[in-house]
Structure formats: structure tokens, C-alpha cells
Motif scaffolding. Structure first.
Motif, short mmCIF file in Angstrom:
data_model
loop_
_atom_site.label_atom_id
_atom_site.label_comp_id
_atom_site.label_asym_id
_atom_site.label_seq_id
_atom_site.Cartn_x
_atom_site.Cartn_y
_atom_site.Cartn_z
N ASP A 25 0.81 -1.22 0.00
CA ASP A 25 0.00 0.00 0.00
C ASP A 25 0.84 1.27 0.00
O ASP A 25 0.51 2.26 0.62
N GLY A 26 1.94 1.23 -0.69
CA GLY A 26 2.75 2.44 -0.84
C GLY A 26 3.98 2.44 0.03
O GLY A 26 4.21 1.51 0.80
N PRO A 27 4.76 3.48 -0.09
CA PRO A 27 6.06 3.50 0.57
C PRO A 27 6.00 3.39 2.09
O PRO A 27 6.89 2.81 2.70
N GLU A 28 4.98 3.91 2.71
CA GLU A 28 4.93 3.89 4.18
C GLU A 28 4.28 2.62 4.73
O GLU A 28 4.38 2.35 5.92
N GLU A 29 3.59 1.86 3.89
CA GLU A 29 3.01 0.56 4.28
C GLU A 29 2.18 0.64 5.56
O GLU A 29 2.20 -0.28 6.38
N GLU A 30 1.43 1.72 5.74
CA GLU A 30 0.66 1.90 6.97
C GLU A 30 -0.39 0.82 7.17
O GLU A 30 -0.59 0.35 8.29
N ALA A 31 -1.05 0.41 6.09
CA ALA A 31 -2.10 -0.61 6.22
C ALA A 31 -1.52 -1.95 6.63
O ALA A 31 -2.06 -2.62 7.51
N ARG A 32 -0.42 -2.35 6.00
CA ARG A 32 0.20 -3.63 6.36
C ARG A 32 0.72 -3.62 7.79
O ARG A 32 0.56 -4.59 8.52
N LEU A 33 1.34 -2.53 8.20
CA LEU A 33 1.83 -2.44 9.57
C LEU A 33 0.67 -2.51 10.55
O LEU A 33 0.76 -3.18 11.58
N GLY A 34 -0.41 -1.83 10.22
CA GLY A 34 -1.60 -1.86 11.09
C GLY A 34 -2.23 -3.23 11.16
O GLY A 34 -2.66 -3.67 12.24
N ILE A 35 -2.29 -3.92 10.02
CA ILE A 35 -2.92 -5.24 10.03
C ILE A 35 -2.05 -6.26 10.75
O ILE A 35 -2.57 -7.19 11.38
#
Length: 129
Positions: A25-35
Motif C-alpha cells: 500500500d505504498g512507501p509507508e506501508e501503513e495498512a500492512r503495519l496496522g494489520i
């Protein structure tokens, strides 16, 4: 927030988790980190129900590990490291609640893997007691 009541929603939550783990989900990967954080909390609260979900979750986490390692995109190294760490922690939690099944399943993967970053994550799971 739900605590042990999360068990009521495991089937639906599992589909959501798998969907988010698959997609960058992009450079910051916020969704993956959150999941990954949500998965850790889910494993902690619903641990008795995790062994039956082990094959699906293990496959998704290993695929994500490999995808993150081979990503040639614009994801910064600290974000990649956080993703690898989060996946490793999930694997460790899964191993604990499945009474060591993850370690057994990862033995073949570890011995055949030649990529150092992925091997390091697998080693951490193997050594964790």
C-alpha cells in the motif's frame, strides 16, 4: 478492544487480514503495519482458535515476508524492517499457541532459503522458546 469476543468475528477478520497482507500500500506501508498489529492482538486474544487457522496464516505471512524482501519499489528500509519484524512476531505468537507446529513447518523452509533477511526472520522464530 473486543478481547476474547473477537472469536465471534474470526472468519470475517481472517479474510480482511489476508487481503491486507497481500497488497503493498505504498512507501509507508501503513495498512500492512496496522494489520500486522491487529493480527498480533487477535492471536493473543483468540489463541485457542489459532491452530486451525495456522496453514492459511502461515502461508500469508511467509508470502508477505518474501514480497517485502524482494520489493524493489520505493519502500524505505526502516519500513521494510518494521514489516519483517511484525511478521516475525506474528509467527512467534502462532508458534506459541500451536505448541511448536510453526517451528516444525518452517524447518524445511529455513534449510532451503538462501536469502539472508528472510532466513534471519525464520531463525528468530526457530530460536524463540
Amino acid at each position: 478492544r473486543l478481547g476474547v469476543l473477537i472469536v465471534r468475528h474470526l472468519k470475517r477478520l481472517e479474510r480482511v487480514i489476508l487481503g491486507y497482507l497481500e497488497v503493498c500500500d505504498g512507501p509507508e506501508e501503513e495498512a500492512r503495519l496496522g494489520i500486522l498489529e491487529a493480527l498480533q492482538c487477535t492471536i493473543k486474544h483468540a489463541w485457542p482458535r489459532m491452530p486451525c487457522r495456522l496453514p492459511v496464516l502461515l502461508k500469508a505471512l511467509l508470502k508477505m515476508l518474501w514480497d517485502v524482501h524482494t520489493d524493489q519499489g520505493s519502500t524505505p528500509e526502516p519500513v521494510k524492517a518494521a514489516l519483517l519484524q511484525g511478521a516475525t512476531e506474528c509467527l512467534i505468537l502462532l508458534d506459541r499457541c500451536s505448541e511448536g507446529q510453526v517451528k516444525v513447518l518452517l524447518e524445511g523452509v529455513y534449510s532451503s532459503c538462501e536469502e539472508n533477511r528472510v532466513r534471519e526472520c525464520l531463525r528468530k522464530v526457530q530460536e524463540n522458546t
